[in-house]
Design a protein around this motif. Structure first.
Motif, PDB file in Angstrom:
ATOM      1  N   LEU A   1       0.796  -1.050  -0.002  1.00 17.68           N
ATOM      2  CA  LEU A   1      -0.171  -0.152   0.407  1.00 17.68           C
ATOM      3  C   LEU A   1       0.683   1.124  -0.068  1.00 17.68           C
ATOM      4  CD1 LEU A   1      -2.534  -0.981   2.327  1.00 17.68           C
ATOM      5  CD2 LEU A   1      -2.929  -0.960   0.115  1.00 17.68           C
ATOM      6  N   CYS A   2       2.214   1.184   0.316  1.00 16.77           N
ATOM      7  CA  CYS A   2       3.265   2.506   0.599  1.00 16.77           C
ATOM      8  C   CYS A   2       3.319   2.917  -0.724  1.00 16.77           C
ATOM      9  CB  CYS A   2       3.876   2.461   1.880  1.00 16.77           C
ATOM     10  SG  CYS A   2       3.664   2.237   2.876  1.00 16.77           S
ATOM     11  N   GLU A   3       3.903   1.449  -1.219  1.00 13.75           N
ATOM     12  CA  GLU A   3       4.144   1.784  -2.994  1.00 13.75           C
ATOM     13  C   GLU A   3       3.318   2.206  -3.803  1.00 13.75           C
ATOM     14  OE1 GLU A   3       6.528   1.673  -5.859  1.00 13.75           O
ATOM     15  OE2 GLU A   3       7.797   2.067  -3.948  1.00 13.75           O
ATOM     16  N   LYS A   4       2.345   1.408  -4.108  1.00 14.59           N
ATOM     17  CA  LYS A   4       0.970   1.615  -5.091  1.00 14.59           C
ATOM     18  C   LYS A   4       0.345   2.787  -4.381  1.00 14.59           C
ATOM     19  CE  LYS A   4      -3.135  -0.352  -6.975  1.00 14.59           C
ATOM     20  NZ  LYS A   4      -4.071  -2.195  -6.635  1.00 14.59           N
ATOM     21  N   TYR A   5       0.407   3.491  -3.353  1.00 14.93           N
ATOM     22  CA  TYR A   5      -0.015   4.641  -3.062  1.00 14.93           C
ATOM     23  C   TYR A   5       0.645   5.590  -3.016  1.00 14.93           C
ATOM     24  CZ  TYR A   5      -4.715   2.069  -3.488  1.00 14.93           C
ATOM     25  OH  TYR A   5      -5.141   1.524  -4.668  1.00 14.93           O
ATOM     26  N   LYS A   6       1.915   5.520  -2.816  1.00 16.74           N
ATOM     27  CA  LYS A   6       2.930   6.861  -2.684  1.00 16.74           C
ATOM     28  C   LYS A   6       2.124   8.275  -2.419  1.00 16.74           C
ATOM     29  CE  LYS A   6       6.170   6.019  -5.563  1.00 16.74           C
ATOM     30  NZ  LYS A   6       7.891   5.118  -5.984  1.00 16.74           N
ATOM     31  N   SER A   7       1.700   8.399  -3.737  1.00 13.79           N
ATOM     32  CA  SER A   7       1.813   9.374  -3.742  1.00 13.79           C
ATOM     33  C   SER A   7       0.050  10.590  -3.045  1.00 13.79           C
ATOM     34  CB  SER A   7       2.082   9.917  -5.210  1.00 13.79           C
ATOM     35  OG  SER A   7       0.344   9.334  -6.016  1.00 13.79           O
ATOM     36  N   ASP A   8      -0.713   9.503  -2.633  1.00 10.17           N
ATOM     37  CA  ASP A   8      -2.193   9.990  -1.917  1.00 10.17           C
ATOM     38  C   ASP A   8      -1.621   9.704  -0.820  1.00 10.17           C
ATOM     39  OD1 ASP A   8      -3.468   9.956  -4.529  1.00 10.17           O
ATOM     40  OD2 ASP A   8      -2.796   7.875  -4.835  1.00 10.17           O
ATOM     41  N   LEU A   9      -0.417   9.270  -0.002  1.00  6.59           N
ATOM     42  CA  LEU A   9      -0.482   8.967   1.568  1.00  6.59           C
ATOM     43  C   LEU A   9      -0.251  10.242   2.002  1.00  6.59           C
ATOM     44  CD1 LEU A   9       0.080   4.727   2.397  1.00  6.59           C
ATOM     45  CD2 LEU A   9      -1.813   6.297   2.005  1.00  6.59           C
ATOM     46  N   ASP A  10      -0.790  10.899   3.346  1.00  9.35           N
ATOM     47  CA  ASP A  10       0.078  11.182   4.228  1.00  9.35           C
ATOM     48  C   ASP A  10       1.333  10.804   4.879  1.00  9.35           C
ATOM     49  OD1 ASP A  10      -0.930  10.694   6.320  1.00  9.35           O
ATOM     50  OD2 ASP A  10      -2.650  12.357   5.697  1.00  9.35           O
ATOM     51  N   GLU A  11       1.976  11.485   5.474  1.00  9.34           N
ATOM     52  CA  GLU A  11       3.003  11.194   6.459  1.00  9.34           C
ATOM     53  C   GLU A  11       2.993  10.168   7.752  1.00  9.34           C
ATOM     54  OE1 GLU A  11       6.418  11.209   5.398  1.00  9.34           O
ATOM     55  OE2 GLU A  11       5.462  12.284   3.730  1.00  9.34           O
ATOM     56  N   ASN A  12       0.994  10.593   8.278  1.00  9.40           N
ATOM     57  CA  ASN A  12       1.160   9.901   9.157  1.00  9.40           C
ATOM     58  C   ASN A  12       0.648   8.452   8.812  1.00  9.40           C
ATOM     59  OD1 ASN A  12       0.603   9.121  11.705  1.00  9.40           O
ATOM     60  ND2 ASN A  12      -1.766   9.611  11.435  1.00  9.40           N
ATOM     61  N   ALA A  13       0.153   8.793   7.296  1.00  8.52           N
ATOM     62  CA  ALA A  13      -0.394   6.763   6.961  1.00  8.52           C
ATOM     63  C   ALA A  13       1.034   5.855   6.230  1.00  8.52           C
ATOM     64  CB  ALA A  13      -1.295   7.413   5.903  1.00  8.52           C
ATOM     65  N   LYS A  14       1.472   7.039   5.881  1.00 10.59           N
ATOM     66  CA  LYS A  14       2.539   6.448   5.403  1.00 10.59           C
ATOM     67  C   LYS A  14       3.447   5.376   6.486  1.00 10.59           C
ATOM     68  CE  LYS A  14       4.183   9.094   1.638  1.00 10.59           C
ATOM     69  NZ  LYS A  14       4.595   9.944   0.677  1.00 10.59           N
ATOM     70  N   ILE A  15       3.476   5.924   7.498  1.00 14.28           N
ATOM     71  CA  ILE A  15       4.097   5.905   8.966  1.00 14.28           C
ATOM     72  C   ILE A  15       3.463   4.361   9.324  1.00 14.28           C
ATOM     73  CG2 ILE A  15       4.749   6.205  11.458  1.00 14.28           C
ATOM     74  CD1 ILE A  15       5.458   8.475  10.333  1.00 14.28           C
ATOM     75  N   PHE A  16       2.745   4.867   8.960  1.00 14.07           N
ATOM     76  CA  PHE A  16       1.189   3.781  10.149  1.00 14.07           C
ATOM     77  C   PHE A  16       1.513   2.047   8.955  1.00 14.07           C
ATOM     78  CE2 PHE A  16      -2.579   1.119   9.531  1.00 14.07           C
ATOM     79  CZ  PHE A  16      -2.765   0.449  10.496  1.00 14.07           C
ATOM     80  N   TYR A  17       1.585   2.195   7.448  1.00 14.49           N
ATOM     81  CA  TYR A  17       1.034   1.208   6.713  1.00 14.49           C
ATOM     82  C   TYR A  17       2.222   0.820   6.769  1.00 14.49           C
ATOM     83  CZ  TYR A  17      -3.326   2.877   5.760  1.00 14.49           C
ATOM     84  OH  TYR A  17      -4.883   2.673   5.753  1.00 14.49           O
ATOM     85  N   LYS A  18       3.814   1.721   6.781  1.00 17.38           N
ATOM     86  CA  LYS A  18       4.715   0.892   7.168  1.00 17.38           C
ATOM     87  C   LYS A  18       5.557   0.389   8.662  1.00 17.38           C
ATOM     88  CE  LYS A  18       8.955   0.005   4.503  1.00 17.38           C
ATOM     89  NZ  LYS A  18       9.396  -0.465   3.252  1.00 17.38           N
ATOM     90  N   HIS A  19       4.818   0.155   9.018  1.00 19.29           N
ATOM     91  CA  HIS A  19       5.167  -0.025  10.397  1.00 19.29           C
ATOM     92  C   HIS A  19       4.354  -0.292  11.376  1.00 19.29           C
ATOM     93  CE1 HIS A  19      10.155   1.776   9.303  1.00 19.29           C
ATOM     94  NE2 HIS A  19       8.540   3.318   9.267  1.00 19.29           N
ATOM     95  N   ASN A  20       3.132  -0.419  11.245  1.00 20.41           N
ATOM     96  CA  ASN A  20       2.005  -0.447  11.966  1.00 20.41           C
ATOM     97  C   ASN A  20       1.023  -1.246  12.044  1.00 20.41           C
ATOM     98  OD1 ASN A  20       2.855   0.638  15.227  1.00 20.41           O
ATOM     99  ND2 ASN A  20       2.627   2.460  13.566  1.00 20.41           N
ATOM    100  N   LEU A  21       0.504  -1.278  10.183  1.00 26.01           N
ATOM    101  CA  LEU A  21      -0.141  -2.001  10.137  1.00 26.01           C
ATOM    102  C   LEU A  21       0.589  -3.839  10.688  1.00 26.01           C
ATOM    103  CD1 LEU A  21      -3.377  -2.257   8.600  1.00 26.01           C
ATOM    104  CD2 LEU A  21      -1.871  -3.393   6.350  1.00 26.01           C
ATOM    105  N   TYR A  22       0.839  -4.273   9.849  1.00 27.74           N
ATOM    106  CA  TYR A  22       1.087  -5.257  11.023  1.00 27.74           C
ATOM    107  C   TYR A  22       0.714  -5.347  12.189  1.00 27.74           C
ATOM    108  CZ  TYR A  22       5.817  -3.514  12.258  1.00 27.74           C
ATOM    109  OH  TYR A  22       6.731  -3.000  12.889  1.00 27.74           O
ATOM    110  N   ASN A  23       1.110  -4.848  13.375  1.00 29.07           N
ATOM    111  CA  ASN A  23       1.197  -4.990  14.804  1.00 29.07           C
ATOM    112  C   ASN A  23      -0.616  -5.038  15.122  1.00 29.07           C
ATOM    113  OD1 ASN A  23       3.812  -4.379  16.311  1.00 29.07           O
ATOM    114  ND2 ASN A  23       3.326  -2.075  14.968  1.00 29.07           N
ATOM    115  N   VAL A  24      -0.801  -3.848  14.148  1.00 32.95           N
ATOM    116  CA  VAL A  24      -2.837  -3.971  14.128  1.00 32.95           C
ATOM    117  C   VAL A  24      -3.009  -5.311  13.879  1.00 32.95           C
ATOM    118  CG1 VAL A  24      -4.936  -3.410  13.515  1.00 32.95           C
ATOM    119  CG2 VAL A  24      -3.395  -1.620  13.929  1.00 32.95           C
ATOM    120  N   ILE A  25      -2.719  -5.737  12.834  1.00 35.63           N
ATOM    121  CA  ILE A  25      -3.786  -6.859  12.241  1.00 35.63           C
ATOM    122  C   ILE A  25      -3.209  -8.480  13.261  1.00 35.63           C
ATOM    123  CG2 ILE A  25      -2.924  -8.923  10.404  1.00 35.63           C
ATOM    124  CD1 ILE A  25      -4.360  -5.618   9.982  1.00 35.63           C
ATOM    125  N   SER A  26      -1.516  -8.232  13.932  1.00 40.00           N
ATOM    126  CA  SER A  26      -1.774  -9.390  14.287  1.00 40.00           C
ATOM    127  C   SER A  26      -2.048  -9.456  15.807  1.00 40.00           C
ATOM    128  CB  SER A  26      -0.122  -9.034  14.951  1.00 40.00           C
ATOM    129  OG  SER A  26       0.547  -7.939  15.835  1.00 40.00           O
TER     130      SER A  26
END
Length: 454
Positions: free
Chosen positions: A83-108
Motif C-alpha cells: 500500500l505504501c508503494e502503490k499509493y505513495k503519492s496519495d498517503l499523508d506522512e502519518n498514513a505512510k508511517i502507519f502502513y509501513k510500521h504499524n499495520l502489521y501490529n494491528v493485524i497481529s
C-alpha cells in the motif's frame, strides 16, 4: 483519501488519546495488553478441536491464536509495504508511517484476540448458550426486547469478543482491555447487530456486537471510516483490515488441524504428506523441487509433516496477499462477498480435498464428537442452574436460588433492574470459563463430585 483515515489510535474508555512517553507505538501496546490479559490466558485451557489429552500436545485456543497472530503479522507487513508503494503519492506522512510500521501490529493484535470471546468447548459451547434460550423461549422471551432476545438466541463468539474486550465489569476499569479502535474494527467479521443477520452476505452471516456494545461499536465504526450498508438496521460493510485477520485464521486452522490429527495417530504420515504436497503444488508459489530435496533429508515423520505444514502456510500466506491486492478496490467498497480463503479454494482442488478429508476424518472423529456432546451439556446445565434465579425478584427467591447466585463472582452481577444486563452477567461468567473450570463446576452442582476444593 480513505486510506489516510482507516486507522485510529483512540482507545475504548478514553475520551481522547493520552500522550505517552512509551517507546512502543499505540498499536504495539495493543498486542502487549492482550498478551497480559486474563481473558487471553484462559484460552490455554479452551478446546480448539481435539480434547486436551495430556501425553500428546495438540493446539488449544491460546496456541492457535499465537500462530494466527504470526501469520497475521506477515500479511500485515506484506500488505503495508504494498500500500505504501502503490499509493505513495496519495498517503499523508502519518498514513505512510502507519502502513509501513504499524499495520502489521494491528493485524497481529487482532489475530491474537480473535477467539477471545469463544466459550469453553468451542462451537458446541456457543451452540449450548444459544440453544438454552431457544429451548426456554416460552418462559424467557417476554422479559426482553426483540433485539436483546435476538442476541441471546444467536449467541456468537465474535460478538462476545467485542464485549470481552470493551465492557466494564463491576469494580474494574472503564473500557475493558482499552484497545485502539483500529484493533477492535479489525476483529469485526460481522459488523452488524443480531437482528441484521443474513447468510447471503459475508458481512452479515453472523453478528458482531450485542445491544450492550452498540454505542461503543458505532464510535469505533465512525472513527475508522466503516461504511453503513444503507439498510434500516445497524449494519456496516467490513473494515478492510478484517479480511487479513480472517484469512490468517482460516489458513491456520485448516492446515494445523491436519498436523494435530497426525500427531494423535488419527491420520497416517503418508496421507498427511500427500495432502500437504498436493496443496503446495496446487498453489504453485513454492519451488517444489527444493521442497522434495529438503524432505529427502528429513527422516523423522513429525519433522517432515511440520516442514510441509510450514511450507503450506507460507504458500497460502503469499497467495492471500496476492488476492487481497488484486481485490483491494472491491474490498474497500464492500462489494467483495467471499472470504479470501474461499476465493483461493475455488481454484485449488487441494484445499477442497483437505476440507472434505478433515470433515470426515477429523471433525467427526469420535473423540471430537464426544467432547462436543459433553461440552454442550456442561454449558447448557450451567446456564440452567444460573439464569432462572438471576431473573427472579430478590424477595421471591428461594434459598436454593440465592445459593446458586452465590456461585457468581461479584464482577458479573450487573444492574439489578435490567433483565438483559443481569443475564449478560451470567453469560459473561459462563462463557469466560475454561473447559476444566466449567466441567469441575458442573460436576459439583450435579453432585457428581462432593467435597471441598480451593
Amino acid at each position: 483519501m480513505i486510506l489516510n483515515k482507516l486507522f485510529s489510535d483512540k482507545r475504548t474508555g478514553e475520551a481522547n488519546p493520552i500522550t505517552s512517553q512509551d517507546p512502543r507505538s499505540e498499536f504495539q501496546r495493543d498486542f502487549d495488553r492482550i498478551i497480559f490479559s486474563s481473558s487471553f490466558r484462559r484460552l490455554q485451557n479452551k478446546t480448539q478441536v481435539f480434547p486436551l489429552p495430556g501425553s500428546v500436545f495438540v493446539h488449544n485456543r491460546l496456541t492457535h491464536s499465537l500462530e494466527v497472530a504470526s501469520v497475521g503479522r506477515s500479511l500485515g507487513s506484506l500488505i503495508g509495504d504494498n500500500l505504501c508503494e502503490k499509493y505513495k503519492s496519495d498517503l499523508d506522512e502519518n498514513a505512510k508511517i502507519f502502513y509501513k510500521h504499524n499495520l502489521y501490529n494491528v493485524i497481529s493484535s487482532a489475530c491474537l484476540c480473535h477467539d477471545i470471546g469463544n466459550p469453553a468447548f468451542g462451537h458446541s459451547g456457543e451452540d449450548a448458550i444459544a440453544s438454552f434460550f431457544s429451548k426456554n423461549e416460552s418462559n424467557l422471551k417476554h422479559l426482553f426486547t426483540g433485539p436483546e432476545w435476538s442476541d441471546f438466541i444467536n449467541f456468537e463468539g465474535n460478538a462476545n469478543a467485542i464485549r470481552v474486550l470493551t465492557q466494564q465489569q463491576n469494580g474494574k476499569d472503564e473500557g475493558g482491555v482499552k484497545l485502539t479502535y483500529s484493533t477492535i474494527a479489525s476483529i469485526a467479521k460481522y459488523p452488524c447487530e443480531s437482528i441484521g443477520k443474513d447468510k447471503d452476505f459475508i458481512y452479515r452471516k453472523k453478528f458482531g456486537f450485542f445491544q450492550s456494545e452498540k454505542s461503543t461499536f458505532i464510535d469505533v465504526a465512525n472513527e475508522t471510516q466503516m461504511t453503513n450498508d444503507g439498510s434500516n438496521k445497524l449494519i456496516y460493510f467490513r473494515h478492510p483490515f478484517v479480511w487479513l485477520v480472517e484469512v490468517a485464521d482460516d489458513i491456520c486452522y485448516n492446515i494445523i488441524d491436519l498436523e494435530d490429527a497426525h500427531r494423535l495417530g488419527i491420520i497416517d504420515t503418508r496421507t498427511c504428506e500427500d495432502l500437504f504436497n498436493f496443496l503446495i503444488q496446487c498453489i504453485g508459489i513454492d519451488n517444489t523441487t527444493k521442497v522434495e530435496e529438503k524432505l529427502s533429508k528429513l527422516k523423522n515423520k513429525n519433522e517432515r509433516v511440520a516442514y510441509l505444514r510450514a511450507k503450506s502456510i507460507n504458500s497460502l500466506t503469499l497467495k492471500a496477499t496476492q488476492v487481497y491486492i488484486d481485490k483491494f478496490d472491491s474490498i474497500l467498497d464492500g462489494t467483495f462477498n467471499i472470504s479470501i480463503y474461499d476465493f483461493i479454494k475455488a481454484d485449488c482442488d487441494a484445499l477442497n480435498l483437505i476440507e472434505n478429508f478433515s470433515i470426515e476424518h477429523i471433525y467427526n472423529h469420535r473423540s471430537v464428537i464426544e467432547i462436543e456432546n459433553a461440552g454442550y451439556n456442561v454449558m447448557y446445565e450451567l446456564l440452567q442452574h444460573l439464569v432462572p434465579p438471576i431473573l427472579i425478584e430478590n424477595k421471591k427467591r428461594k434459598q436454593s436460588d440465592n445459593k446458586a447466585l452465590r456461585l457468581i463472582p461479584s464482577q458479573f452481577l450487573y444492574d439489578g433492574d435490567n433483565n438483559y444486563k443481569k443475564v449478560l452477567g451470567v453469560i459473561d461468567y459462563v462463557s469466560g470459563m475454561t473447559d476444566n473450570y466449567a466441567t469441575d463446576l458442573y460436576r459439583k452442582i450435579k453432585g457428581i463430585d462432593i467435597g471441598m476444593t480451593l
